[in-house]
Structure formats: C-alpha cells, structure tokens
Design a protein around this motif. Structure first.
Motif, short mmCIF file in Angstrom:
data_model
loop_
_atom_site.label_atom_id
_atom_site.label_comp_id
_atom_site.label_asym_id
_atom_site.label_seq_id
_atom_site.Cartn_x
_atom_site.Cartn_y
_atom_site.Cartn_z
N MET A 1 -12.32 -4.06 2.71
CA MET A 1 -11.41 -2.83 3.19
C MET A 1 -11.79 -1.36 2.95
O MET A 1 -12.44 -1.17 1.69
N ALA A 2 -11.69 -0.60 3.84
CA ALA A 2 -12.24 0.81 3.80
C ALA A 2 -11.42 1.47 2.52
O ALA A 2 -10.06 1.51 2.47
N GLY A 3 -12.04 2.36 1.93
CA GLY A 3 -11.54 3.15 0.96
C GLY A 3 -10.89 4.39 1.58
O GLY A 3 -10.92 4.61 2.58
N LYS A 4 -10.06 4.95 0.73
CA LYS A 4 -9.47 6.36 1.13
C LYS A 4 -9.95 7.47 0.96
O LYS A 4 -10.75 7.58 -0.17
N THR A 5 -10.02 8.29 1.94
CA THR A 5 -10.62 9.58 1.72
C THR A 5 -9.66 10.67 0.97
O THR A 5 -8.56 10.65 1.39
N GLY A 6 -9.99 11.49 0.31
CA GLY A 6 -9.49 12.35 -0.49
C GLY A 6 -9.75 13.86 -0.51
O GLY A 6 -11.04 14.20 -0.36
N LEU A 7 -9.13 14.68 -0.72
CA LEU A 7 -9.22 16.17 -0.69
C LEU A 7 -9.00 16.93 -2.10
O LEU A 7 -7.54 16.63 -2.26
N ASN A 29 -11.97 22.02 13.24
CA ASN A 29 -12.91 20.94 13.64
C ASN A 29 -12.31 19.34 13.47
O ASN A 29 -13.08 18.60 13.64
N GLY A 30 -11.06 19.53 13.23
CA GLY A 30 -10.41 18.02 12.96
C GLY A 30 -10.84 17.39 12.06
O GLY A 30 -10.68 16.11 12.30
N ILE A 31 -11.27 17.78 10.98
CA ILE A 31 -11.52 17.12 9.91
C ILE A 31 -9.91 17.01 9.02
O ILE A 31 -9.47 17.55 8.90
N THR A 32 -9.89 15.50 8.90
CA THR A 32 -8.99 14.98 8.24
C THR A 32 -8.88 14.07 7.01
O THR A 32 -9.98 13.72 6.81
N PHE A 33 -8.00 14.06 6.33
CA PHE A 33 -8.09 13.04 4.89
C PHE A 33 -6.94 12.05 4.92
O PHE A 33 -5.71 12.30 5.49
N ASP A 34 -7.03 11.06 4.22
CA ASP A 34 -5.86 9.94 3.70
C ASP A 34 -5.07 10.76 2.93
O ASP A 34 -3.85 10.64 3.02
N GLY A 35 -5.26 11.58 2.03
CA GLY A 35 -4.54 12.25 1.23
C GLY A 35 -5.03 13.55 0.43
O GLY A 35 -6.67 13.85 0.65
N MET A 36 -4.27 14.58 0.03
CA MET A 36 -4.87 15.71 -0.66
C MET A 36 -4.11 15.72 -2.11
O MET A 36 -2.76 15.49 -2.01
N LEU A 37 -4.78 16.62 -2.98
CA LEU A 37 -4.11 16.79 -4.13
C LEU A 37 -4.54 18.20 -4.58
O LEU A 37 -5.55 18.58 -4.59
N GLY A 38 -3.42 19.17 -4.45
CA GLY A 38 -3.79 20.54 -5.03
C GLY A 38 -3.29 20.91 -6.34
O GLY A 38 -2.22 20.44 -6.59
N VAL A 39 -3.70 21.91 -7.14
CA VAL A 39 -3.56 22.29 -8.10
C VAL A 39 -3.37 23.85 -8.12
O VAL A 39 -4.20 24.59 -7.74
N ASN A 107 3.11 14.86 9.13
CA ASN A 107 1.61 14.50 8.94
C ASN A 107 1.41 13.52 8.00
O ASN A 107 2.12 13.54 6.82
N PRO A 108 0.86 12.30 8.32
CA PRO A 108 0.73 11.12 7.65
C PRO A 108 -0.11 11.24 6.37
O PRO A 108 -0.05 10.39 5.40
N MET A 109 -0.85 12.26 6.30
CA MET A 109 -1.74 12.78 5.05
C MET A 109 -0.81 12.84 3.92
O MET A 109 0.08 13.51 3.81
N GLU A 170 -10.42 12.52 -11.11
CA GLU A 170 -10.40 11.28 -12.04
C GLU A 170 -9.00 10.64 -11.61
O GLU A 170 -9.13 9.38 -11.27
N TYR A 171 -8.05 11.46 -11.49
CA TYR A 171 -6.62 10.93 -11.18
C TYR A 171 -6.54 10.28 -9.73
O TYR A 171 -5.95 9.13 -9.63
N PHE A 172 -7.27 11.11 -8.71
CA PHE A 172 -7.11 10.53 -7.55
C PHE A 172 -7.70 9.44 -7.21
O PHE A 172 -7.40 8.61 -6.34
N GLU A 173 -8.92 9.30 -7.83
CA GLU A 173 -9.74 7.89 -7.93
C GLU A 173 -9.03 6.65 -8.28
O GLU A 173 -9.01 5.78 -7.86
N SER A 174 -8.12 7.16 -9.46
CA SER A 174 -7.49 6.06 -9.93
C SER A 174 -6.16 5.52 -9.16
O SER A 174 -5.82 4.37 -9.32
N ILE A 175 -5.69 6.17 -8.07
CA ILE A 175 -4.72 5.76 -7.10
C ILE A 175 -5.44 5.46 -5.90
O ILE A 175 -4.68 5.22 -4.87
N GLY A 176 -6.73 5.33 -5.88
CA GLY A 176 -7.26 4.75 -4.57
C GLY A 176 -8.05 5.30 -3.60
O GLY A 176 -8.44 4.92 -2.79
N TYR A 177 -8.25 6.76 -3.99
CA TYR A 177 -9.01 7.69 -3.10
C TYR A 177 -10.26 7.57 -3.88
O TYR A 177 -10.63 8.11 -4.64
#
Length: 285
Positions: A1-7, A29-39, A107-109, A170-177
């Motif tokens: 199963m492919a991993g999720k891409t994050g920003l 340029n049409g670059i998208t991600f499965d999810g993003m986390l902003g602080v 937006n599904p991201m 680290e948190y984003f990796e912990s939830i599958g990104y």
C-alpha cells in the motif's frame, strides 16, 4: 500500500511570505499532497493552499500592511492582540479579500493545525474539516504569546502551536504520512537560542506555569526537531525546502518591498527545486 504524502509548514510570522511563494508555485504546477499540517503562520497562510487561492496571502499582506486594523500597537492596546482577530478572521476573509470556504471544504487534502495547550504546555493537533468552524483553531495556532490573548475553545485554552511543536514532522509521520515535504523559514545552519525576553514572557504568562516551562525550553526542543528533520531527509523520507540564508525580515514586517522580496525568494526556491520535488513525491511508498 502506498504511503501518504504530506506537507509540513513551519511558522515564523512574516517569514511565512517565503512559504507562500513556494505554495503558489506548487499550485501553479499542480503539485498536491494527501495532507498538510501548518503551525502558526504556516496555518494562517497555508490554508490558502487548500482553498487553491494563488496569490491571496501576499496580496492581502501587502495591501493591509499599514492598516492599523490588521497589525498595530493600536490593536494590541485596545484588543490585546497585535494582529487584530476581528479583522484577520472576519473582516478580511469575509469582506475584503474573500476566502474560498467552499473550495477548502471540498478539497480532499486533509488539513491539520498545530496548537499549544496553555494549561499543560503540550502540543495538540486539530484536523480541520469545516473551514468556517476551523478558523478559531487556525487563530489559536497563530496566537503568539505575549502579543495575543489566549484562545478558549470548549473547556481548553490555546496559544501558538510553535511553542510546543514548531515543526511537527514526527507527529505527521505517526499518523501515516510517510513521505513529507517540509518547508522551513530558517536556513539549514540556524540554531535557535533561548528567548531573550524571558522575564517579560514569564510575567505575561504567569497564569500558565507549564506554558512558561514550554517557552523556557522551546529552543532545545526546536533544535532537536531540526536534527530529526534533517535525519529524515538523509533517510529519503523527507524533502526539505528552506532559504539559503536568513531571510532578514521582521516577524511583523510592514515594508511591502520586503514582503515581496521574501515572497519572490520563496517562488525562486520552489522553481529551482520543482523537478526534484515532483520526483520525490512520485516515489511515495
């Protein structure tokens, strides 16, 4: 199963113009991600990436840079917030430079923000599904200690997410990104030092002793985080984008030429690395 891409987006107040330049190039340029986390500023400016509004962040920051309703000591003295909350989270997105709530929500991201619990000093992460309701969480993420009033949501009180977790890879990796692009607003050789005005901060935050502890050790946590982030880059699990040298811009910069300069630096950085970024994202596993 492919991993999720994050920003993952670091804050830094007006250093965030560097980030907005990068995000605009991504959208162009049409670059998208499965999810993003902003602080902090990564959340307030990053939300425009999910709403697909190219140019919005730099546009309104330049247009209202000198408007006392936006960021001013007048606002700080009258409302307790250097960045006026009514203006930033109501008047601006709902009347002056419309935020596209509908596009954001469709937006599904996935979109997360990082915040700090004022009573525990610990980080929290909130997934925003409804943008109108989520504005309070975005505001909390960007409420800088000392120049913002704490934000109460439910029975908890929150402040700037950068206090407890400035770059939450680290948190984003912990939830599958598992494959993440990380945008930093400081150069690679940056080392954070203890807060220089800690006695004042200690006084201003006296109601929240655990938050004071978090502020006191923030530089240590941040420097450890950067070590981890660069180790993930070496492992091929993260792609880091950051300025080559200090951006040399004030956190509350009002000079529109400076805002534009840093924005353009972000754009040029993204353009230079565009093919590498596309290749990195294409190999998510």
């Amino acid at each position: 199963m492919a991993g999720k891409t994050g920003l993952v987006l670091e804050g830094g107040a007006m250093r965030g113009m560097f980030t907005t330049g990068i995000l605009d190039v991504f959208m162009e340029n049409g670059i998208t991600f499965d999810g993003m986390l902003g602080v902090s500023a990564g959340a307030t400016f990053g939300c425009n990436f999910k709403s697909k509004q190219i140019g919005r962040a730099i546009r309104y920051n330049k247009k209202y840079a000198h408007d006392k309703r936006y960021c001013s000591f007048h606002s700080l003295f009258t409302s307790g917030n250097l960045y006026n909350t009514d203006f930033c989270y109501d008047i601006l997105p709902n009347q002056l430079d419309l935020f596209d709530y509908e596009t954001f929500d469709k937006n599904p991201m996935e979109f997360y923000v990082g915040i700090t619990d004022a009573e525990t000093g610990e980080p929290r992460y909130k997934k925003i599904d409804n943008s109108r309701e989520g504005m309070e969480w975005i505001r909390a993420s960007a409420s800088m200690p000392g120049v913002s009033t704490p934000v109460r949501i439910g029975d908890r009180i929150f402040l700037d997410g950068g206090i407890a977790d400035s770059v939450p890879l680290e948190y984003f990796e912990s939830i599958g990104y598992t494959r993440n692009v990380v945008i930093l607003t400081q150069p690679r050789d940056f080392v954070k030092k203890p807060v220089s005005f800690f006695p004042l901060m200690k006084f201003l935050l006296r109601k929240y002793p655990k938050l004071i502890d978090a502020v006191a050790t923030r530089h240590e946590k941040y420097n450890r985080q950067r070590e981890y982030i660069f180790s993930r880059e070496k492992a091929g699990a993260a792609y880091i984008i950051c300025p080559e040298k200090s951006l040399g811009i004030s956190r509350t910069e009002k000079n529109t030429d400076e805002l534009e300069r840093v924005y353009q630096e972000g754009r040029e950085t993204a353009k230079k690395q565009l093919e590498e970024i596309k290749n990195f994202l294409a190999h998510a596993d």
